[in-house]
Design a protein around this motif. Structure first.
Motif, short mmCIF file in Angstrom:
data_model
loop_
_atom_site.label_atom_id
_atom_site.label_comp_id
_atom_site.label_asym_id
_atom_site.label_seq_id
_atom_site.Cartn_x
_atom_site.Cartn_y
_atom_site.Cartn_z
N LEU A 72 36.74 40.12 50.97
CA LEU A 72 35.42 40.73 50.84
C LEU A 72 34.69 40.17 49.64
N HIS A 73 34.39 38.91 49.73
CA HIS A 73 33.60 38.31 48.67
C HIS A 73 32.89 37.12 49.27
N GLY A 74 31.95 36.65 48.50
CA GLY A 74 31.22 35.47 48.93
C GLY A 74 30.37 35.74 50.16
N ASN A 75 30.19 34.70 50.95
CA ASN A 75 29.32 34.81 52.12
C ASN A 75 29.77 35.92 53.05
N TYR A 76 31.09 35.99 53.20
CA TYR A 76 31.55 36.99 54.16
C TYR A 76 31.20 38.40 53.69
N TYR A 77 31.28 38.60 52.38
CA TYR A 77 30.93 39.93 51.88
C TYR A 77 29.49 40.29 52.22
N LEU A 78 28.62 39.30 52.07
CA LEU A 78 27.21 39.57 52.35
C LEU A 78 27.00 39.87 53.84
N PHE A 79 27.67 39.08 54.65
CA PHE A 79 27.57 39.31 56.10
C PHE A 79 28.15 40.68 56.46
N PHE A 80 29.27 40.99 55.80
CA PHE A 80 29.93 42.27 55.98
C PHE A 80 28.96 43.41 55.65
N SER A 81 28.25 43.24 54.54
CA SER A 81 27.27 44.26 54.14
C SER A 81 26.18 44.39 55.20
N PHE A 82 25.79 43.23 55.73
CA PHE A 82 24.70 43.22 56.71
C PHE A 82 25.11 43.93 58.00
N TYR A 83 26.25 43.52 58.56
CA TYR A 83 26.54 44.12 59.87
C TYR A 83 27.01 45.56 59.73
N GLY A 118 25.55 50.76 61.36
CA GLY A 118 25.27 52.12 60.91
C GLY A 118 23.93 52.58 61.46
N LEU A 119 22.97 51.67 61.40
CA LEU A 119 21.63 51.98 61.90
C LEU A 119 21.67 52.20 63.41
N TRP A 155 21.93 40.27 46.53
CA TRP A 155 23.07 40.74 47.36
C TRP A 155 22.70 42.05 48.04
N ALA A 156 22.05 42.91 47.27
CA ALA A 156 21.77 44.26 47.77
C ALA A 156 20.95 44.23 49.05
N ARG A 157 20.07 43.22 49.14
CA ARG A 157 19.20 43.20 50.31
C ARG A 157 19.95 43.01 51.63
N TRP A 158 21.15 42.46 51.53
CA TRP A 158 21.94 42.31 52.77
C TRP A 158 22.32 43.68 53.34
#
Lengths: 753, 267
Positions: free
Chosen positions: A157-168, A173-174, A247-250
């Motif tokens: 859970l870091h790097g690009n994958y973390y951001l993608f993880f945050s996004f999906y 959730g939505l 990062w937060a925007r993801w």
């Protein structure tokens, strides 16, 4: 105690409110991973150089290990709950054949269970379920990843994958919120009744619970983002978390919440305190909610795919054969332990959605059967007597003395069982793949064979089948009456291609004779090689089987299979969808394997290959009524419509309920020979729908349907002028192929009405 | 209590008229092809009446007797399935044919052979020839009291109470046992047998008694002993004729009608 009928004072729902149903075309839950994967690709492309994104797992949470205690408790609860369910199922008899056809069963589990094919027959519910279902799956995966990150050497859970993880995570959730919103709207605001026919507290808890879990989830994330990624934060161990709004925007939903939080001017401590509170509420709600999995209808999340796996793999129109019937101690199902465990499992799968009852012809007509209530009543009965039956079964006690109430007669009333048309609409609609019809027929078998409790008129039909080989008491026709005036009628001797099976109605019921004659003339016109059995025809037993007299059915079926074999019958053309279904789907149980066509299929073939020429324009508007046993039970929807298309000058208007959603004429399941009890007659309801299309003729392909329309039309249209006229599709074809007077040109009197 | 139910197998009364044929030369009904003979409905009702009494009493035995051919076994089995205990088929070439008298005589011999019979239940008439004589003849030959066309039968303290159907109501009569009663359709439909009973009935053996077993002289039973001779059997020709009354006015038409009717000796 409850009975399987709804309050009789409840108003009959008016038919035809929502317009013509349109097929729902969603590609299932498959777009969820598709979106995920494409998103992954996109993000990887944009974020290639950003490799140090990440977050502190279990940020700002003391004693996070409590989560694992909760998890252990939940697991224990689930195991206990399912064991309790399973104990009840084991009361039932073995279910043969469940391990056959595994590939098809697996496909069913995926297509009907995970793919929710039946759920989507109600489009709104389909979208709602897809949202909630995909959200739960993805968010569970999200949570599992957090756990893996924390408790295993794995770290991803870091790097690009973390951001993608945050996004999906936020995306689903939505999506979940949208699903919950749709559910709340339907439950509280929509003028939508069926889910309220048996509404319970758990229904409210489930949906509000899920909504709160999602809301608190976003709240937790928003609070964390607010203090860390937006403002930067120093952990207790001194680690400096830098502010990273990019990062937060993801986490786009939480970001949208966290960003405006700034206006509130909260201190960091306040946000942290809120975070902790919400985190624990979220976690406890989530575990509690999952705990409902075994105690509420939430169990359909598991039972639906499993029941899809257990679903029959043979024809839906086939009823089970009681093997070695003469050696049975109980005939059919009289008590809960007489069901198979699969039938008991089904009871647990029911979610009380009411779709079965919504389409049930009996319930629609205010008659005393609601498939949903029947299943729920059996479920309650299982819960009440199951444990004791199970215990006594273990110690060799008398299990038949357990129940205080007779299951058949008291828990489920006789008239409820008799009201069933075996039309299969309930089975067709059930989103969790419950098969109501075999369950109902099993109890009828008990009523008829074990208890000899049969409605008088049905008894007459049964006795007539037994004594006279047909159900039509009092007919003044013989099996050869229809042949009068038709010239030479070939007798089947084994040399012809087809046996033309006229059937009892086609030979003995006044209105159906002309249909038989039409089919005959068309067969002759097409040049097909065929013959008939005449006096040697006997009832093939279908009405006996549907009425529950399996014994009589087996005698009739065995005799007829012998006759067919002795005469070297290979291919059969039937007049009647019930004969068709029996020969095609049920006679293989008696080693009778024949190629069976309904005349609709034959006529479609003959019109397509040119052996029948529709020369005359009919200048008529028709509506087509799908008979249950040709349509739902055997999937023949297109052949009749194809025929209508091919006939010149015929205009087809569909009824609101058509094809797989077609409404029974009211005669199925032996109801041809029963008095209807209830507010309305099913055939009146259906005739009203046919009349509503404005067509001048209602076309069907079943002798019962035609009789039911004949009976219903004068009631719905008292004025003789402009009445809709019921015809068999063969009569329509004959008019076009041979002309209105085509019959007489063959030297036979015109027989159509 | 031991009851006897007399059961007759008859050509199906619901045979469609178009399939009904007779052999005028031999004065015989030709069995319709593909239509099996059935138990005469009234006999099923007689069995129902006997069964109700046994059920209410909680004990007793029913023997069903049929005079007929091999196929009549089916009729016996049907009554056995309803709940009768034993079946006897009176079957012998010497017993075939005959009339109401020889039938009553043969049945009476069988009942006497059984010995301990308390009551005999017959249908009010067989639904083929509708003679309605066997029950009464049987009572006469046995020397027992009888009541015919009953809508209800009860037995209390060795007395049979019978409600008899009359044209304008019913009457109740009491008979000392043993007695013969014939049952009418007012008693209600025969019960639908449970499958267990049907299968039990199917396994039961039906006893067969011949004229010799019954101690009957062959010349007094069957065709040889019949006292009723069928002169002629035929299907009446149904026909109609229409004559339209001519006339200038309604009065004239009426006058012509009256004249025509008088000439036809109708008026």
């Amino acid at each position: 105690m409850s009975v399987s009928e709804r309050d009789s004072a409840a108003p009959v729902r008016p038919a035809g409110r929502r317009g013509k149903p349109r097929p729902v075309r969603l590609t299932g839950a498959w777009w969820a991973p598709a979106v995920g994967l494409s998103g992954l690709g996109l993000i990887s492309a944009i974020e290639l150089e950003r490799t140090n994104a990440g977050r502190e797992v279990f940020f700002n949470v003391q004693q996070p290990w409590i989560v694992y205690i909760l998890l252990a408790a939940l697991t224990g609860l689930l195991v206990y709950g399912f064991a309790r369910h399973a104990t009840l199922w084991t009361v039932g008899k073995p279910t043969p054949g469940l391990l056959r056809e595994i590939p098809m069963r697996a496909r069913n589990a995926i297509r009907l269970g995970l793919g929710q094919e039946k759920v989507r027959r109600d489009r709104y519910a389909g979208i709602m379920h897809l949202c909630i279902f995909s959200s739960i799956i993805v968010l569970t995966a999200v949570t599992a990843q957090v756990a893996l990150e924390d408790d295993t050497p794995l770290s991803f859970l870091h790097g690009n994958y973390y951001l993608f993880f945050s996004f999906y995570g936020d995306l689903f959730g939505l999506i979940g919120m949208i699903g919950v919103g749709m559910a709340l709207y339907r439950r509280y605001f929509d003028d939508f009744h069926r889910i309220r026919w048996d509404e319970r507290l758990e229904d409210h808890i489930i949906i509000w619970g899920l909504g709160l879990i999602l809301i608190t989830g976003f709240g937790v994330e928003a609070a964390r983002i607010s203090v860390t990624e937006l403002n930067g934060f120093i952990l207790e161990d001194g680690t400096q978390l830098e502010a990273h709004p990019d990062w937060a925007r993801w986490s786009f939903v939480s970001y949208a919440i966290a960003e405006p939080l700034g206006i509130l001017d909260l201190t960091q401590d306040q946000v942290l305190a809120g975070h902790t509170w919400m985190w624990w509420i979220h976690v406890i709600l989530a575990f509690g909610w999952l705990g409902l999995l075994v105690f509420t209808r939430l169990d359909h999340m598991i039972f639906a795919p499993v029941n899809a796996f257990l679903l029959r793999t043979d024809a839906p129109g086939r009823l089970s054969k009681i093997e070695d019937i003469e050696e049975q101690e109980v005939f059919g199902v009289g008590q809960i332990q007489d069901f198979t465990w699969k039938q008991l499992f089904e009871l647990d799968a029911c979610v009380r959605c009411g779709r079965c009852t919504e389409v049930c012809p009996a319930d629609l007509s205010g008659q005393p059967l609601s498939p949903m209530h029947l299943i729920q009543d059996l479920k309650a009965h299982l819960a009440s007597v199951g444990p004791e039956v199970q215990r006594r079964g273990h110690v060799g006690g008398d299990v038949r003395e357990v129940a205080q109430l007779e299951m058949v007669g008291e828990v489920i009333k006789d008239e409820t069982l008799w009201a069933c048309r075996t039309c299969g609409a309930c089975v067709q609609e059930c989103p969790v793949m419950i098969e109501h019809v075999p369950t109902i027929v099993d109890m009828r078998r008990y009523l008829v064979m074990d208890e000899a409790r049969v409605p008088a008129t049905a008894q007459t039909a049964l006795e007539n089948m037994e004594m006279r080989g047909h159900p039509w008491r009092g007919t003044n026709r013989t099996r050869e009456s229809w042949m009068e005036g038709l010239g030479e009628v070939p007798v089947f001797d084994g040399s012809q291609d087809y046996l033309y099976w006229v059937g009892c109605s086609g030979a003995l019921v006044e209105r159906n004779l002309p249909v038989t004659q039409s089919v005959f003339r068309l067969l002759r016109e097409s040049g097909a090689s065929f013959g008939v059995l005449g006096q040697e025809e006997t009832c093939n037993g279908d009405p006996a089987r549907r009425l529950g007299n399996e014994y009589l059915y087996q005698i009739l079926a065995e005799q007829l299979v012998e006759t067919f074999k002795a005469k070297n019958v290979q291919r059969v053309i039937t007049n009647c969808p019930h004969c068709f279904n029996t020969f095609k789907n049920e006679y293989p149980q008696f080693d009778g394997r024949f190629e069976v066509l309904h005349h609709t299929e034959f006529l479609e073939g003959a019109l397509t290959d040119g052996s029948l020429q529709p020369r005359h324009s009919l200048d008529s508007s028709v509506t087509y009524h799908d008979s249950c046993y040709l349509g739902r039970m055997n999937g023949v929807y297109d052949a009749p419509r194809q025929i209508i298309e091919l006939l010149p000058g015929v205009d087809l208007t569909e009824m609101r309920r058509s094809r797989s959603k077609g409404l029974c004429c009211g005669a199925g399941g032996g109801n041809m020979w029963q008095e209807e009890v209830g507010e309305r007659r099913v055939n009146h309801v259906r005739t009203e729908e046919a009349v509503g299309t404005g067509a001048s003729e209602v076309v069907s392909n079943c002798p019962f349907c035609i009789q039911m329309f004949d009976d219903g039309v004068p009631a719905i249209q008292p004025e003789e002028e402009g009445r809709i006229r019921p015809f068999d599709i063969a009569e329509l074809v004959e008019r076009s192929v041979l002309g209105e007077d085509g019959a007489s040109s063959n030297g036979a009197p015109t027989a159509t009405t | 209590m031991h009851f006897v139910v007399c059961a007759k197998q008859i050509p199906d009364p619901e045979t469609p008229p178009s399939a009904f044929r007779i052999d005028e030369a031999n004065n015989e009904v030709i069995p319709a092809p593909g239509i099996s003979p059935v138990l005469s409905q009234f006999d099923g009702m007689a069995a129902e009446a006997a069964l109700r009494i046994i059920e209410a009493a909680g004990e007793g035995k029913i023997t069903v007797i049929s005079l007929g051919q091999e196929s009549a076994q089916a009729a016996i089995k049907q009554v056995l399935a309803m709940g009768a205990d034993e079946g006897i088929l009176l079957e012998d070439d010497a017993l075939q044919g005959g009339d109401s008298y020889t039938t009553a005589r043969t049945l009476a011999a069988a009942i006497e052979k059984l010995g301990d019979v308390d009551a005999v239940f017959c249908g009010r008439q067989a639904a083929d020839w509708d003679m309605g004589q066997v029950g009464l003849g049987l009572a006469e030959l046995l020397g027992w009291p009888s009541a015919i066309i009953a809508k209800d039968v009860q037995i209390e303290n060795g007395t049979m109470h019978v409600q008899r159907v009359l044209a304008d109501g019913f009457e109740t009569v009491a008979l000392p046992l043993p007695a013969v009663v014939t049952i009418s359709n007012e008693i209600g439909d025969p019960r639908y047998p449970k499958l267990q009973q049907i299968m039990r009935a199917a396994r039961k053996t039906v006893n067969r008694w011949s004229a010799e077993d019954l101690g009957l002289d062959p010349s007094t039973v069957g065709d040889a002993g019949a006292r009723l001779k069928l002169e002629r059997l035929f299907i009446p020709e149904l026909g109609g004729d229409v004559e339209i009354m001519e006339g200038e006015s309604a009065e004239e038409q009426a006058q012509n009608l009256a004249t025509t009717l008088r000439e036809a000796k109708v008026l």
